[in-house]
Each structure stands twice: as structure tokens, then as C-alpha cells.
Design an enzyme around this catalytic site. Structure first.
Site, short mmCIF file in Angstrom:
data_model
loop_
_atom_site.label_atom_id
_atom_site.label_comp_id
_atom_site.label_asym_id
_atom_site.label_seq_id
_atom_site.Cartn_x
_atom_site.Cartn_y
_atom_site.Cartn_z
CB ALA A 111 36.25 65.84 22.16
CB ALA A 112 38.65 68.26 17.85
N PRO A 113 41.43 66.62 18.59
CG PRO A 113 43.49 65.86 17.79
CD PRO A 113 42.88 66.83 18.78
N GLY A 114 40.72 64.02 19.28
CA GLY A 114 40.21 62.73 19.73
C GLY A 114 41.15 61.87 20.56
N GLY A 115 42.35 62.35 20.85
CA GLY A 115 43.28 61.55 21.63
C GLY A 115 42.72 61.14 22.98
CE LYS A 116 44.12 65.73 26.69
NZ LYS A 116 44.79 65.92 25.39
NE ARG A 139 39.67 71.90 17.26
CZ ARG A 139 40.83 71.45 17.69
NH1 ARG A 139 41.92 71.59 16.93
NH2 ARG A 139 40.94 70.86 18.86
CG ASP A 179 43.39 68.91 27.02
OD1 ASP A 179 44.06 69.21 28.02
OD2 ASP A 179 43.87 68.78 25.88
CB CYS A 232 49.14 71.61 26.63
SG CYS A 232 48.41 72.61 25.33
#
Length: 473
Positions: A111-116, A139, A179, A232
Site C-alpha cells: 500500500a505505501a505511500p498510500g495513493g491507491k 514506508r 500494486d 508499473c
């Protein structure tokens, strides 16, 4: 931009006639994106008040691009109010394509840094549960800040390996997002340091890690649940190759075509010597085809095989005692907190309050009470009871709306005092403001959106803005 020869040779095979267009795009300027926090403000309202020009991203409902050379959104008060998250346009795709609904039990595994995570939490609309996990405690601190900045309540932030989570959450989650760590080829234009870190063996090494992570995640997915896998990178062995291994290992999983956009490219079965046309349901984002860097997305659905009620109390770890065991609020702390609540009109009827040595946490009744997991946040941290008073937390301020606190100081985002407040300085009130605001705890807002706390005495506001969040000059 000088790209590794081994990389460009593979991209020629992957893209064919499109390779030159891709190569040209790598020399163009990167795009800057922001995503609106729909738990605080609607997209339409943000468009009206945006302090800088923005352009809609056609494949992201709440996504925009802006001129990163002319504007610095991270220094604007609206950023500190949690109204938006800065994120590459293509990186917004995974969370936007996982069909999260209010009440879902959701896991963001890497999950880090939290955008999703912030987008998934917004999709829950205050209902259900989000477990945001990252194996790195360092993180995870950034993850915590972003979720708290966005005002999220129903969260648990864990720092466990996927296999450990699997022991506890088998068959529990309705929606899972992975991700995954990857070779980062889609980040080459945005971050040239990724080029230096890349080696010819990187894709194969990451593919092994991705397979391990996803295998654990599949075990945590409930029947009829959805799991989204993304990277990515452009590497077929990390993308279609990993997807193929997942499908071959679990017959209950099927690929689903996510909401499509004309700029998306399909998955490429032949890139991994496969004849499985279902791989074409995956999304590939290339910078020469559309705005953004690079991403790969695959959405899985788990067909129902057995009755599953999302319960985990059969696990032995559920009954283990730990230092993090639930504690009922003490009589003394309750009296202090109740006094503070006279100013607060947030509806907490669907929550319970836990007391950990005077530190109070608001925990959703839907949050499983699991002992034995490593975590850094379990629910909303309200603040601390000490010396017969309650000191509210920064996270509590961000979880409130202006209408939910009776003593507010709403300052214009154009007022120079808002910058001084964000820097941690003492604020002085005008004569009219002194009359309108009571002494004691004050919820400081900008244009109606909370920023943090202050404490008023006469014409002075003592700054209580979180020291670690302050605006740097």
C-alpha cells in the site's frame, strides 16, 4: 534519454511498429496529475475552487493534470486540507478499476505511500473496512499520514508479510488490490534513477516475488470477490506471465475486462508464448498512446465455490492475547473525553472507543478484532487523555467536517495567516474574530475545510498543528 540496450531490444519485439512512437514519447515532458478526494469534496466543486488550471483525465473520474512547472499544489492550503492527492495519471488506474462499494472488506496489500489506499478508502464512504499493508514500517508511516490527511476512519495499517496476513484473513476480503513491486520500466521517464537500477535480470527476479505475493493474496479473497493485480512495468514476464501463472494455479479465478478507455492497449498473450486470449482483457498503458507513464492492470473475479460468510474467528490467532488487546475506556478518561465531545457533533454511534493507556481510538464495529498482527494504526486515533484534559489528534481534526465542531476558525486560503498556521506559528485574531470564537480548542479550517487544531485564549491562537506535517519554507 539513454535506455539499456537489452531493454530497448525487448521493447522493439513487444511494440513492433509502435516502437519509434514509444521512443519519441520518452523524450517528451512527463505529465503531473492530481486526484480529488471525493470523501471531502465533489469533483464538480473542486473544479470550481481549484486555485490553478486543471485538465480532466478522461479515463479517471476524479483525476486531473496540471502544469507542474508553473504550479506547486503541495504548497497550497488545499493540499494540507486533504482535498487532493498528487499522483501520476496512469498510477490512478488500478484503484479506479477495482469495483469497491460501501461496506466492502478491502485489502491494499502493497500500500505505501498510500495513493491507491486513499482512493479505495474514499470508495467505501465510511462503511466497511480497509486494511492497508506494507512490510516496511518506515514506508507505512507515509501511508499512515496520507490516510489520516484524507480523513479516513475505518482503517487498519499493518506491516506484515503477505503469508502472515494469509494466516489470519483467509477467505475474508471482498476486494484486494496488489500494486506489486516491479522492475519499474514504466517509471523511466518520470524517474531516470530507475534506469540505473534496472538490469537484464530484474524482470525475472521480480516475477518470482510477484508470484509469491499474489498466491498469498488469492487465499485471502472471498468467494465472488475481485482482485486487481497491477505493475508499473512493461515486462511481459512480470505482467502477462504472472497473470498466466495465477490462472493456471487456481481454477476458481477468471479474468474480467475492466472499464475500458480507447487509449488502453490490450494484454499481449503472444509476448509470453500463450494462446490464452483472455489475457487480452488486461490493460496496458503506454506513454505514446495516452497521457501518463506506464502501467499494467489485470482484474480477477473469484467464482463461488463454497459458502463464505467472511468470518475469521476459526483462526487460532484470533484468541491469542497480545499487548495490543482491546481495552475498554476507563471511567476517568471517559469523563474527560465526554467533556470534549460537547463541542463535537460527529456521529460515532457505529463505532466503539478503545483506550490504550490514555490514548483513545475510534474503531469501526465492522473492524475484525484480530490480535497478533503487527500494525501502526487500528482505526482513527482520536487523541490523548492526560492531566484531566483531552488533547485531540491531528487525525481527528482531518476526519471532521466544519459542521461537526462547534468552535471553528475558518480562514480564507488567500489570508497570509493560513500559511503561518501551517508553519506552526502563533495566530492573532481580529476584534470580530475574538467575539465569534470561544476560548479553548478550535478547529482551524480554510475555506470550510479542516486543517488542524489550535487553542484560543483571548486574541491569540496557540498553534497545535502537527509538527511533522508543517509547511516548510
Amino acid at each position: 534519454m539513454e535506455l539499456p540496450v537489452a531493454y530497448t531490444d525487448r521493447m522493439k519485439l513487444l511494440l513492433g511498429d509502435e516502437f519509434e512512437a514509444y521512443l519519441e514519447s520518452m523524450s517528451s515532458e512527463r505529465l503531473y496529475g492530481l486526484r480529488v478526494n471525493t470523501s471531502k469534496i465533489s469533483v464538480e466543486e473542486f473544479e470550481k475552487i481549484s486555485p490553478f488550471p486543471i485538465k480532466k483525465i478522461p479515463y479517471i473520474k476524479n483525476g486531473f493534470t496540471y502544469d507542474g512547472n508553473a504550479f506547486s499544489p503541495a504548497k497550497h492550503p488545499y493540499y494540507f486540507a486533504g482535498l487532493f492527492y498528487l499522483q501520476d495519471p496512469s498510477a490512478m488506474t488500478p484503484a479506479s478499476r477495482l469495483p469497491v462499494s460501501p461496506g466492502d472488506k478491502v485489502l491494499d496489500l502493497c500500500a505505501a505511500p498510500g495513493g491507491k489506499s486513499t482512493e479505495l478508502a474514499a470508495g467505501l464512504k465510511g462503511e466497511g473496512v480497509l486494511v492497508a499493508n506494507d512490510i516496511s514500517a518506515k514506508r507505512a508511516k507515509a501511508l499512515q499520514k496520507n490516510l489520516e490527511l484524507f480523513g479516513m476512519k475505518n482503517i487498519r495499517i499493518t506491516t506484515e508479510y503477505p503469508d502472515r496476513l494469509c494466516e489470519v484473513f483467509e477467505g475474508y476480503f471482498d476486494k484486494i488490490l496488489i500494486d506489486a513491486p516491479c522492475s519499474g520500466e514504466g517509471m523511466f521517464r518520470k524517474d531516470p534513477a530507475m534506469i540505473k537500477a534496472w538490469t537484464e535480470n530484474s524482470p525475472a527476479e521480480y516475477a518470482k516475488l510477484q508470484e509469491q505475493i499474489v498466491k498469498a493474496a488469492v487465499k485471502m479473497l472471498a468467494d465472488d470477490g475481485y482482485m486487481l493485480y497491477s505493475t508499473c512495468t512493461f515486462s511481459p514476464c512480470e505482467d502477462e506471465g504472472t497473470v498466466l501463472k495465477i490462472l493456471e494455479a487456481d481454477e476458481s479465478l477468471e479474468l474480467v475486462r475492466p472499464d475500458w478507455y480507447e487509449g488502453f492497449a490490450e494484454g499481449i498473450p503472444e509476448a509470453v508464448d500463450s494462446t490464452n486470449d483472455d489475457l487480452k482483457k488486461c490493460i496496458r498503458i503506454f506513454p505514446h498512446r495516452m497521457d501518463g507513464e506506464g502501467h499494467f492492470v489485470a482484474l480477477f473475479h473469484k467464482r463461488s465455490t463454497t459458502k463464505n460468510d467472511n468470518k475469521i474467528d476459526k483462526k487460532s490467532v484470533y484468541n491469542k492475547k497480545s499487548k495490543n488487546s482491546k481495552k475498554t475506556i476507563t471511567k476517568e478518561d471517559k469523563a474527560v473525553f465526554d467533556e470534549f465531545l460537547q463541542l463535537c457533533e460527529m456521529d460515532i454511534s457505529a463505532y466503539c472507543i478503545e483506550d490504550h493507556s490514555g490514548k483513545l481510538y475510534l474503531k469501526s464495529s465492522q473492524m475484525p478484532d484480530i490480535n497478533g498482527l503487527k500494525f501502526i494504526r487500528d482505526g482513527l486515533y482520536l487523541g490523548e487523555c492526560k492531566k484531566q484534559r483531552f488533547e485531540p489528534s491531528q487525525a481527528f481534526a482531518m476526519a471532521l467536517s466544519k459542521k461537526e465542531f462547534k468552535n471553528c476558525f475558518d480562514i480564507s486560503s488567500k489570508d497570509e495567516r493560513v500559511v503561518r498556521y501551517l508553519k506552526g506559528e502563533t495566530i492573532f485574531f481580529t476584534e470580530d474574530e475574538v467575539k465569534a470564537i470561544n476560548d479553548g480548542h478550535v478547529l482551524v479550517c480554510t475555506d470550510g475545510f479542516p486543517l488542524g487544531w489550535g487553542k484560543k485564549k483571548n486574541n491569540t491562537l496557540k498553534n497545535r498543528y502537527h509538527s511533522g506535517w508543517r509547511l516548510m519554507s
